[in-house]
Design an enzyme around this catalytic site. Structure first.
Site, PDB file in Angstrom:
ATOM      1  N   HIS A  35      72.270  -6.585  39.286  1.00  0.00           N
ATOM      2  CA  HIS A  35      72.846  -5.411  38.620  1.00  0.00           C
ATOM      3  C   HIS A  35      71.710  -4.448  38.252  1.00  0.00           C
ATOM      4  CE1 HIS A  35      75.671  -3.124  36.205  1.00  0.00           C
ATOM      5  NE2 HIS A  35      74.740  -3.063  35.272  1.00  0.00           N
TER       6      HIS A  35
ATOM      7  N   ASN B 178      74.628 -12.376  40.629  1.00  0.00           N
ATOM      8  CA  ASN B 178      74.803 -10.964  40.960  1.00  0.00           C
ATOM      9  C   ASN B 178      73.530 -10.225  40.613  1.00  0.00           C
ATOM     10  OD1 ASN B 178      76.241  -8.444  41.459  1.00  0.00           O
ATOM     11  ND2 ASN B 178      76.290  -8.158  39.230  1.00  0.00           N
TER      12      ASN B 178
ATOM     13  N   LEU C 127      82.787  -8.962  32.960  1.00  0.00           N
ATOM     14  CA  LEU C 127      81.966  -8.174  33.884  1.00  0.00           C
ATOM     15  C   LEU C 127      80.519  -8.015  33.397  1.00  0.00           C
ATOM     16  CD1 LEU C 127      82.011  -6.356  36.468  1.00  0.00           C
ATOM     17  CD2 LEU C 127      82.404  -4.428  34.922  1.00  0.00           C
ATOM     18  N   ASP C 128      79.563  -8.352  34.260  1.00  0.00           N
ATOM     19  CA  ASP C 128      78.120  -8.175  33.995  1.00  0.00           C
ATOM     20  C   ASP C 128      77.678  -8.818  32.680  1.00  0.00           C
ATOM     21  OD1 ASP C 128      77.980  -6.707  36.347  1.00  0.00           O
ATOM     22  OD2 ASP C 128      78.292  -4.799  35.330  1.00  0.00           O
TER      23      ASP C 128
ATOM     24  N   SER D 170      68.676  -6.655  36.754  1.00  0.00           N
ATOM     25  CA  SER D 170      68.863  -8.028  36.276  1.00  0.00           C
ATOM     26  C   SER D 170      69.569  -8.856  37.345  1.00  0.00           C
ATOM     27  CB  SER D 170      69.768  -8.045  35.035  1.00  0.00           C
ATOM     28  OG  SER D 170      69.282  -7.182  34.024  1.00  0.00           O
TER      29      SER D 170
ATOM     30  N   ARG E 230      94.967  -7.309  43.448  1.00  0.00           N
ATOM     31  CA  ARG E 230      93.581  -7.747  43.350  1.00  0.00           C
ATOM     32  C   ARG E 230      93.451  -9.263  43.482  1.00  0.00           C
ATOM     33  NH1 ARG E 230      89.285  -5.391  40.915  1.00  0.00           N
ATOM     34  NH2 ARG E 230      90.520  -3.975  39.683  1.00  0.00           N
TER      35      ARG E 230
ATOM     36  N   ASN F 211      69.635  -5.177  49.911  1.00  0.00           N
ATOM     37  CA  ASN F 211      69.300  -6.447  49.241  1.00  0.00           C
ATOM     38  C   ASN F 211      69.520  -7.627  50.183  1.00  0.00           C
ATOM     39  OD1 ASN F 211      68.429  -6.328  46.259  1.00  0.00           O
ATOM     40  ND2 ASN F 211      70.001  -4.731  46.414  1.00  0.00           N
TER      41      ASN F 211
HETATM   42  C1  GAR Z   1      71.939  -2.184  44.336  1.00  0.00           C
HETATM   43  O1  GAR Z   1      71.214  -1.206  43.661  1.00  0.00           O
HETATM   44  C2  GAR Z   1      72.598  -3.138  43.360  1.00  0.00           C
HETATM   45  O2  GAR Z   1      71.828  -3.368  42.210  1.00  0.00           O
HETATM   46  C3  GAR Z   1      73.848  -2.380  43.010  1.00  0.00           C
HETATM   47  O3  GAR Z   1      74.286  -1.834  44.221  1.00  0.00           O
HETATM   48  C4  GAR Z   1      73.135  -1.565  45.048  1.00  0.00           C
HETATM   49  C5  GAR Z   1      73.377  -2.180  46.390  1.00  0.00           C
HETATM   50  O4  GAR Z   1      72.396  -1.760  47.302  1.00  0.00           O
HETATM   51  N1  GAR Z   1      74.861  -3.253  42.440  1.00  0.00           N
HETATM   52  C6  GAR Z   1      75.721  -2.867  41.516  1.00  0.00           C
HETATM   53  O5  GAR Z   1      75.750  -1.731  41.068  1.00  0.00           O
HETATM   54  C7  GAR Z   1      76.666  -3.944  41.041  1.00  0.00           C
HETATM   55  N2  GAR Z   1      77.411  -3.487  39.935  1.00  0.00           N
HETATM   56  P1  GAR Z   1      72.285  -2.449  48.725  1.00  0.00           P
HETATM   57  O6  GAR Z   1      73.672  -2.414  49.374  1.00  0.00           O
HETATM   58  O7  GAR Z   1      71.306  -1.606  49.483  1.00  0.00           O
HETATM   59  O8  GAR Z   1      71.799  -3.851  48.537  1.00  0.00           O
END
Ligand code: GAR
Length: 227
Positions: A112, A110, A147-148, A139, A68, A17
């Protein structure tokens, strides 16, 4: 033309991404300036992609911090130091402490891999298949303390096929995620989107439902008009 929007990207993994955002900027379609890429994993692909692109990249290890909150405070102090107008979580896989999130509310988004509010949390592709859903998607939403659960800006949809596996769904969804994220960051770069206490405003008007990514890569409103 407004000045390029300064963005910070948070990522934990592969970084596809992030690569899509960098490519859109290179192609001239995304007027942003990358202030920095930040991670909780020193060896992740996203950091190499950032460094190859000449973007400042920093990883902090959760193990070097007491808890954390201490980790989040340290990471977000570094993020704040580069003065981003927008923070983009692009595959950032840690839950962020609420007190830290609240400081950035309205300027952190974010991506998701589900049609929120369905399937918050992890293993979304697997859960979609188990539920027998025929439609899946991704999304982009504002990050809020829960969260989310922040207001959704836009979504991309794909049909679920009979032969789909969690892996095939993830693979087929990914290119849609890339276009969706770039299009949403583009709305911020053009100063068109803003959070309100009632939801997301686009050009000053409250969205009745999230925008949708069309096949041509543009975002559409509920009536199908180009956003
Ligand atoms: C993506 O599919 C994103 O939607 C997901 O992690 C992947 C990252 O891919 N995010 C989550 O699950 C957040 N909870 P990338 O490192 O190739 O961009």
């Amino acid at each position: 033309m407004p000045a390029p929007l300064r963005i910070a990207v948070l990522a934990s993994g592969r970084g596809s991404n992030l690569a899509a955002l960098l490519a859109a900027r290179e192609a001239g379609s995304l007027p942003v300036e990358f202030a920095g890429v930040f991670s909780d994993r020193a060896a992740c692909g996203a950091l190499s992609i950032a460094r190859d692109a000449g973007v400042p990249a920093l990883a902090l290890s959760p193990r070097d911090h007491f808890d954390r909150l201490a980790f989040d405070e340290a990471l977000f102090a570094a993020v704040e130091a580069v003065q981003p107008a927008l923070i983009v979580c692009a595959g950032y896989m840690r839950i962020i402490e609420a007190v830290v999130v609240e400081r950035f509310e309205g300027r952190m988004i974010n991506i998701h891999p589900s049609l929120l509010p369905a399937y918050q949390g992890l293993r979304t592709h697997e859960r979609v298949l188990r539920a027998g859903d025929r439609v899946h998607g991704a999304s982009v939403h504002f990050v809020s303390a829960e969260l989310d659960a922040g207001a959704v800006i836009a979504q991309a949809r794909i049909a679920v096929g009979d032969g789909d596996t969690p892996e095939s769904l993830a693979r087929r969804l990914l290119p849609h995620e890339h276009r969706l994220l770039a299009a949403c960051v583009g709305l911020f770069a053009r100063r068109r989107v803003a959070p309100t206490p009632f939801g997301v405003a686009l050009d000053g008007a409250l969205l009745q439902e999230p925008l949708r990514l069309a096949d041509d890569g543009t975002l559409r409103d509920a009536a199908g008009g180009r956003a």
